[in-house]
Design a protein around this motif. Structure first.
Motif, PDB file in Angstrom:
ATOM      1  N   ALA A  51       0.546 -14.599   1.780  1.00  0.00           N
ATOM      2  CA  ALA A  51       0.410 -15.253   3.083  1.00  0.00           C
ATOM      3  C   ALA A  51      -0.883 -14.823   3.778  1.00  0.00           C
ATOM      4  CB  ALA A  51       1.616 -14.931   3.962  1.00  0.00           C
ATOM      5  N   MET A  52      -1.230 -13.534   3.690  1.00  0.00           N
ATOM      6  CA  MET A  52      -2.478 -13.068   4.306  1.00  0.00           C
ATOM      7  C   MET A  52      -3.691 -13.675   3.616  1.00  0.00           C
ATOM      8  SD  MET A  52      -1.815  -9.074   5.445  1.00  0.00           S
ATOM      9  CE  MET A  52      -1.938  -8.462   3.783  1.00  0.00           C
ATOM     10  N   ALA A  53      -3.659 -13.740   2.305  1.00  0.00           N
ATOM     11  CA  ALA A  53      -4.780 -14.343   1.573  1.00  0.00           C
ATOM     12  C   ALA A  53      -4.896 -15.832   1.895  1.00  0.00           C
ATOM     13  CB  ALA A  53      -4.606 -14.118   0.068  1.00  0.00           C
ATOM     14  N   ASP A  54      -3.759 -16.509   2.012  1.00  0.00           N
ATOM     15  CA  ASP A  54      -3.789 -17.928   2.375  1.00  0.00           C
ATOM     16  C   ASP A  54      -4.369 -18.125   3.770  1.00  0.00           C
ATOM     17  OD1 ASP A  54      -2.677 -18.599  -0.068  1.00  0.00           O
ATOM     18  OD2 ASP A  54      -0.663 -18.965   0.724  1.00  0.00           O
ATOM     19  N   ALA A  55      -3.945 -17.274   4.715  1.00  0.00           N
ATOM     20  CA  ALA A  55      -4.470 -17.368   6.077  1.00  0.00           C
ATOM     21  C   ALA A  55      -5.971 -17.112   6.091  1.00  0.00           C
ATOM     22  CB  ALA A  55      -3.743 -16.373   6.995  1.00  0.00           C
ATOM     23  N   ARG A  56      -6.402 -16.122   5.344  1.00  0.00           N
ATOM     24  CA  ARG A  56      -7.842 -15.818   5.265  1.00  0.00           C
ATOM     25  C   ARG A  56      -8.585 -17.005   4.667  1.00  0.00           C
ATOM     26  NH1 ARG A  56     -11.444 -13.158   8.002  1.00  0.00           N
ATOM     27  NH2 ARG A  56     -12.885 -11.960   6.758  1.00  0.00           N
ATOM     28  N   GLY A  66      -3.513  -9.851  11.345  1.00  0.00           N
ATOM     29  CA  GLY A  66      -2.806  -8.616  11.675  1.00  0.00           C
ATOM     30  C   GLY A  66      -1.782  -8.813  12.769  1.00  0.00           C
ATOM     31  N   THR A  67      -2.172  -9.539  13.807  1.00  0.00           N
ATOM     32  CA  THR A  67      -1.236  -9.812  14.903  1.00  0.00           C
ATOM     33  C   THR A  67      -0.017 -10.569  14.392  1.00  0.00           C
ATOM     34  OG1 THR A  67      -3.016  -9.819  16.527  1.00  0.00           O
ATOM     35  CG2 THR A  67      -0.982 -10.968  17.132  1.00  0.00           C
ATOM     36  N   SER A  68      -0.239 -11.566  13.568  1.00  0.00           N
ATOM     37  CA  SER A  68       0.873 -12.360  13.030  1.00  0.00           C
ATOM     38  C   SER A  68       1.753 -11.555  12.081  1.00  0.00           C
ATOM     39  CB  SER A  68       0.339 -13.589  12.299  1.00  0.00           C
ATOM     40  OG  SER A  68      -0.294 -14.455  13.207  1.00  0.00           O
ATOM     41  N   ALA A  69       1.134 -10.619  11.344  1.00  0.00           N
ATOM     42  CA  ALA A  69       1.877  -9.824  10.367  1.00  0.00           C
ATOM     43  C   ALA A  69       2.453  -8.541  10.958  1.00  0.00           C
ATOM     44  CB  ALA A  69       0.974  -9.482   9.185  1.00  0.00           C
ATOM     45  N   GLY A  70       2.032  -8.209  12.170  1.00  0.00           N
ATOM     46  CA  GLY A  70       2.528  -6.996  12.800  1.00  0.00           C
ATOM     47  C   GLY A  70       1.883  -5.722  12.284  1.00  0.00           C
ATOM     48  N   ILE A  71       0.645  -5.846  11.807  1.00  0.00           N
ATOM     49  CA  ILE A  71      -0.099  -4.688  11.313  1.00  0.00           C
ATOM     50  C   ILE A  71      -1.515  -4.732  11.876  1.00  0.00           C
ATOM     51  CG2 ILE A  71       1.263  -4.437   9.197  1.00  0.00           C
ATOM     52  CD1 ILE A  71      -0.863  -5.924   7.675  1.00  0.00           C
ATOM     53  N   HIS A  73      -5.641  -4.884  12.061  1.00  0.00           N
ATOM     54  CA  HIS A  73      -6.623  -5.673  11.317  1.00  0.00           C
ATOM     55  C   HIS A  73      -7.275  -4.831  10.221  1.00  0.00           C
ATOM     56  CE1 HIS A  73      -9.305  -3.697  14.191  1.00  0.00           C
ATOM     57  NE2 HIS A  73     -10.303  -3.989  13.377  1.00  0.00           N
ATOM     58  N   GLU A  74      -7.378  -3.523  10.434  1.00  0.00           N
ATOM     59  CA  GLU A  74      -7.934  -2.648   9.399  1.00  0.00           C
ATOM     60  C   GLU A  74      -7.005  -2.568   8.200  1.00  0.00           C
ATOM     61  OE1 GLU A  74     -10.828  -1.014   8.702  1.00  0.00           O
ATOM     62  OE2 GLU A  74     -11.548  -2.307  10.323  1.00  0.00           O
ATOM     63  N   GLN A  75      -5.711  -2.534   8.457  1.00  0.00           N
ATOM     64  CA  GLN A  75      -4.749  -2.526   7.353  1.00  0.00           C
ATOM     65  C   GLN A  75      -4.807  -3.850   6.601  1.00  0.00           C
ATOM     66  OE1 GLN A  75      -0.792  -1.400   8.484  1.00  0.00           O
ATOM     67  NE2 GLN A  75      -0.053  -1.348   6.399  1.00  0.00           N
ATOM     68  N   VAL A  76      -4.981  -4.944   7.321  1.00  0.00           N
ATOM     69  CA  VAL A  76      -5.134  -6.255   6.673  1.00  0.00           C
ATOM     70  C   VAL A  76      -6.357  -6.231   5.774  1.00  0.00           C
ATOM     71  CG1 VAL A  76      -5.634  -8.703   7.046  1.00  0.00           C
ATOM     72  CG2 VAL A  76      -3.969  -7.544   8.505  1.00  0.00           C
ATOM     73  N   ARG A  77      -7.468  -5.722   6.296  1.00  0.00           N
ATOM     74  CA  ARG A  77      -8.711  -5.664   5.516  1.00  0.00           C
ATOM     75  C   ARG A  77      -8.500  -4.875   4.226  1.00  0.00           C
ATOM     76  NH1 ARG A  77     -12.115  -2.174   4.394  1.00  0.00           N
ATOM     77  NH2 ARG A  77     -11.413  -0.642   5.904  1.00  0.00           N
ATOM     78  N   ARG A  78      -7.876  -3.698   4.345  1.00  0.00           N
ATOM     79  CA  ARG A  78      -7.644  -2.856   3.163  1.00  0.00           C
ATOM     80  C   ARG A  78      -6.709  -3.543   2.166  1.00  0.00           C
ATOM     81  NH1 ARG A  78      -7.479   1.139   7.118  1.00  0.00           N
ATOM     82  NH2 ARG A  78      -5.205   1.104   7.156  1.00  0.00           N
ATOM     83  N   MET A  79      -5.624  -4.111   2.691  1.00  0.00           N
ATOM     84  CA  MET A  79      -4.659  -4.748   1.800  1.00  0.00           C
ATOM     85  C   MET A  79      -5.275  -5.938   1.068  1.00  0.00           C
ATOM     86  SD  MET A  79      -1.223  -4.528   4.164  1.00  0.00           S
ATOM     87  CE  MET A  79      -0.141  -5.368   2.996  1.00  0.00           C
ATOM     88  N   LEU A  80      -6.044  -6.735   1.785  1.00  0.00           N
ATOM     89  CA  LEU A  80      -6.691  -7.881   1.135  1.00  0.00           C
ATOM     90  C   LEU A  80      -7.711  -7.421   0.101  1.00  0.00           C
ATOM     91  CD1 LEU A  80      -7.164 -10.374   4.106  1.00  0.00           C
ATOM     92  CD2 LEU A  80      -5.624 -10.614   2.140  1.00  0.00           C
TER      93      LEU A  80
END
Length: 92
Positions: A51-56, A66-71, A73-80
């Motif tokens: 879902a994060m990759a699709d949103a990106r 991050g706001t939508s996932a509840g985490i 933005h830095e965690q989103v960056r690392r996870m992606l």
């Protein structure tokens, strides 16, 4: 935060499972709960990555994801970054 109908259904199922194992010996109950947690993390973690990759891919910024996932933005960056380097995003 309101749960969607699907999440509420799954929560009820998990609650039912927990009630069903409540009378088992602690060792058995702990093992089953650990299995449940691991399975949930595996399934939801993979779905979150997609879902994060699709949103990106749709042009969303890291903060919005991050706001939508509840985490964060830095965690989103690392996870992606980790997911893309591991090839976790399946082709559609």
């Amino acid at each position: 935060m309101a749960n969607s109908e699907g999440v509420a259904f799954l929560r009820a199922d998990v609650d039912r499972f927990c009630r069903e194992i409540a009378d088992l010996a602690p060792a058995v109950r702990l093992r089953r709960l650990a299995e449940l947690r691991a399975m949930l993390e595996e399934v939801t973690g993979a779905a979150l990555m997609v879902a994060m990759a699709d949103a990106r891919g749709e042009g969303w910024g890291l903060r919005r994801i991050g706001t939508s996932a509840g985490i964060s933005h830095e965690q989103v960056r690392r996870m992606l970054a980790e997911g893309l380097s591991a090839g976790e995003h399946p082709a559609r």
